[in-house]
Design an enzyme around this catalytic site. Structure first.
Site, PDB file in Angstrom:
ATOM      1  CD  GLN A   1      -3.126   0.586   0.380  1.00  0.00           C
ATOM      2  OE1 GLN A   1      -3.484  -0.568   0.267  1.00  0.00           O
ATOM      3  NE2 GLN A   1      -3.709   1.557  -0.273  1.00  0.00           N
ATOM      4  CG  PHE A   2       1.937   3.349  -3.735  1.00  0.00           C
ATOM      5  CD1 PHE A   2       1.817   4.687  -4.041  1.00  0.00           C
ATOM      6  CD2 PHE A   2       1.165   2.431  -4.432  1.00  0.00           C
ATOM      7  CE1 PHE A   2       0.939   5.120  -5.031  1.00  0.00           C
ATOM      8  CE2 PHE A   2       0.291   2.840  -5.418  1.00  0.00           C
ATOM      9  CZ  PHE A   2       0.176   4.191  -5.721  1.00  0.00           C
ATOM     10  CB  THR A   3      -1.992   5.152  -1.064  1.00  0.00           C
ATOM     11  OG1 THR A   3      -2.576   4.043  -0.391  1.00  0.00           O
ATOM     12  CG2 THR A   3      -2.098   4.980  -2.573  1.00  0.00           C
TER      13      THR A   3
END
Length: 147
Positions: free
Chosen positions: A78-80
């Site tokens: 989950q790079f966000t």
């Protein structure tokens, strides 16, 4: 590293219409990796996640960890979690690039599996649909820079 850890009754991740990973009772872990994160942080975070006492005991107190309830983990990259939200359109330059992030994502999962847990996962960089039946709900935010 950053993680959003949710206690679930069940969770799954689907990619292109097929289930890539699914668990029953356990933890859904949305995992973000920062550019300066290290293997030591992945180990520390895995230890923390696997040891969280967020499952209820017979007195309905959050006293039990994943091992005590025989739970599993579903880990989704989950790079966000590293979004810069100063403007209305988030930027993601604060997230690690794949050459750094992928090995640490895999190290985190290997550490959890090495502790004896079933670890299911998504696919790094894929468009995924994540489904969960939250339990409680109980959701914990973890950041290795604050541990």
């Amino acid at each position: 590293m950053r993680a959003v850890v949710t206690r679930v009754k069940s969770a799954s991740v689907t990619i292109d219409g097929r289930v890539n990973g699914e668990i029953g009772q356990g933890l859904l872990v949305l995992l973000g990796v920062g550019p300066s994160d290290t293997e030591a942080q992945a180990v520390k975070l895995a230890d923390k996640v696997c040891g969280l006492r967020i499952f209820e005991d017979e007195n309905e107190k959050m006293n039990l960890n994943l091992e005590a309830v025989g739970g599993a983990l579903l880990v989704v990259s989950q790079f966000t979690l590293y979004a810069d939200t100063k403007s209305r359109r988030p930027g993601f330059t604060g997230a690690a690039k794949p050459p750094v992030a992928i090995p640490l994502y895999e190290k985190f999962m290997a550490e959890c599996a090495g502790r004896g847990f079933q670890v299911e996962h998504g696919e790094f960089g894929a468009d995924m649909q994540v489904y969960s039946q939250n339990d409680g709900p109980v959701t914990i935010l973890l950041d290795t820079d604050q541990m």
